[in-house]
Write a protein that holds these residues in place. Sequence first.
Motif, short mmCIF file in Angstrom:
data_model
loop_
_atom_site.label_atom_id
_atom_site.label_comp_id
_atom_site.label_asym_id
_atom_site.label_seq_id
_atom_site.Cartn_x
_atom_site.Cartn_y
_atom_site.Cartn_z
N TYR A 237 0.84 -1.20 0.00
CA TYR A 237 0.00 0.00 0.00
C TYR A 237 0.88 1.25 0.00
O TYR A 237 0.60 2.23 -0.71
CB TYR A 237 -0.92 -0.02 1.21
N TYR A 256 -1.30 -1.87 -5.86
CA TYR A 256 -2.67 -1.94 -5.34
C TYR A 256 -3.22 -3.36 -5.49
O TYR A 256 -3.88 -3.89 -4.59
CB TYR A 256 -3.56 -0.95 -6.05
N ALA A 260 -4.49 -5.96 -2.64
CA ALA A 260 -5.81 -6.60 -2.67
C ALA A 260 -5.70 -8.11 -2.53
O ALA A 260 -6.62 -8.76 -2.03
CB ALA A 260 -6.54 -6.24 -3.96
N TYR A 270 -8.86 0.72 -1.19
CA TYR A 270 -9.66 0.37 -2.35
C TYR A 270 -10.35 1.58 -2.96
O TYR A 270 -10.55 1.63 -4.18
CB TYR A 270 -10.68 -0.70 -1.96
N THR A 271 -10.74 2.56 -2.14
CA THR A 271 -11.33 3.77 -2.73
C THR A 271 -10.27 4.53 -3.54
O THR A 271 -10.57 5.08 -4.61
CB THR A 271 -11.90 4.69 -1.64
N PHE A 290 -12.80 -4.47 -10.09
CA PHE A 290 -13.29 -4.73 -8.74
C PHE A 290 -14.30 -5.87 -8.71
O PHE A 290 -14.49 -6.51 -7.67
CB PHE A 290 -13.89 -3.45 -8.14
N SER A 301 -15.12 -4.52 2.25
CA SER A 301 -14.71 -3.24 1.68
C SER A 301 -14.52 -3.35 0.17
O SER A 301 -14.85 -2.41 -0.57
CB SER A 301 -13.39 -2.79 2.34
N ILE A 302 -14.02 -4.48 -0.33
CA ILE A 302 -13.86 -4.66 -1.78
C ILE A 302 -15.23 -4.70 -2.45
O ILE A 302 -15.45 -4.07 -3.49
CB ILE A 302 -13.07 -5.94 -2.07
N HIS A 306 -16.74 -1.98 -5.10
CA HIS A 306 -17.25 -2.49 -6.39
C HIS A 306 -18.62 -1.88 -6.69
O HIS A 306 -18.90 -1.46 -7.82
CB HIS A 306 -17.34 -4.01 -6.35
#
Length: 604
Positions: A237, A256, A260, A270-271, A290, A301-302, A306
């Motif tokens: 990250y 990224y 993930a 993720y944002t 996503f 959160s993923i 999405h």
Amino acid sequence: MTNIGAGGAAPSLIKASLSRTGKWAGSVAFISGAVGDVLNPLAPFAAYIALVAAIAAAIIAIAIVLRLVLAAKALPALLFATSAAAVAGGVYAVQQETNSQNGVIAGLVPAIAQLQKSMGIVSEKVAKIEQTVTQTQKTVEEVKKSTDTVVQKTDQIASTQQQQTQQGAETQKTVEAVKQTTDTLAAGQQQQQAQAEKLQATTEQIAASIDTIAKGFAQLAAQGGAIAEPKRPDEFYHNARVYELSGDMLNARRSYLAFAGFDVDAIDPYTRFATLLRVQDGKAGAREVFGQLADKGKALSIKLVHILQFEDAQRLDKLNAFIAANPDYAPAYFLKAQEFSEDRLGSQTLADKRNEAQALTKFVSYEKDGGLLKYFVDQTQLADWLDRSRSRLAALGDVLDPARFAPSLTPMRSNQGWSMTISLPEPATAISWRLGTSGPFTDTGFLAMKDQTTGKPMANPSFELPDSTAATTIGIKYLDIRGRETGPFDIRFDPDAALQQGDKQILDQFWTSWIAFDSGGNHGLVYFTQMLSYRCAIKEVRYSLNGAALDKSLEIPPCDKKDPYAIPYDAKGYFKVADSVKSMAVQVTYTDGTKSPVREYKRQ
């Protein structure tokens, strides 16, 4: 003479044979001995060669002596066999003397030793095969023994069962069934307990891991620079952010994606990744990436990010469904608030503001006791979300108070009837009303002008009612600028109270017209015509001349509700004063019991 000749010829024959055969026979015998020495790790081939060669030499010698073969033809073979037996025997003797298991040559020549290692592998494999065969044979024997034992026990059980009574057999089966059931229940309880403990441990581990990742990311951010060989999620990250800031979008994207892959349930990475993808690939590309991540991972959160890649109404529907399924997933409320924000919509309706305020209030409520920390790797991102939430809530004010943002009616009575003016808390594209709490609504229509807010014809904010309208409830509803219906709102209408309130408002607003000295050139007269016109709001009028004693009262005729603004023909709207009167003080007591300030009027 013949025997003597033959004896003399034998040495010559042997000598001739040695000259022809000795060289190659010796060479071949030496090579055979060397090969036997090299192959010694596999088996004592030198001994085998010496034994075979000796036996062959003896057989050939006997054949020559017995004249079974011609000496001239057999002597080369005899010489070769004898040489081979001598060389191989010598090699074997030296091996035994020196105790060289790998051979004499291997001890002297390293290359031969390396060759023997390869041959040793063959030997090892052969040994393993032999060992496997032996083990297999033992296994077969053990299986046979087990089978015999099973057969024997089966015969014993069959014999025992034949001796038992039917009742004893059934009892035994019942006992075994009960025992099996008990064992199954106990095993099930143990399994459930183990699963519960595992789930608890997993939950604690996830929480701890996110906290660890956040701390690691903070330390890396303070150091700066990309990590050469990242391994942990916080390192990936960190690298993604570094590459993104430097404009290296390809490596940022890779970092990224690597993050993930750890399936960390934190919202901010993720944002940010989604923003990068939308810039590079558009919303459709971000949605595709996503979508694949959401299918592979379990992190909420993923899945939430999405959802944000869909279009408008579809996005909001999916977001509401996500919140319904995960009502305590705090970041979803902040993201829902953005769907109704001014930044997203450009202009907000009252419903948009209320939806935004409700979502932000819910999000901020999770801040207590650090309830939001577990969703963020970058704590500065959380601080930004909280600051924005508080700022917007302050700007929205008391928008959630339903009493503050309801339509209102302002009735205005005339001699012809009632004119009802509607005040709305926001721009509207259409307005309708009805009398009572049921029945159809009537549109107010449109004015001959456009509403600058909506760009559409302005909805008429008023409608008329006859003067005979009794006390009732009036329903109001409207369409906001997005075409969403708001209402109906039920507003109580009391004609008597409305008349009094309307007259009072006019009297208070235009109080300078209550009294007029010497009006129209009529010297010595004081007129109070305006108070007569709006007398339906007046209970009493007290006044005094040249002072504030308020020791006198005006005669005001009663209110005529059918024709409230008409002054009765016998009413006298003035009175005479002397020239010595220079001022007049007046105070009105209204029908609702309130009193006006004492007003002073000076004579000019």
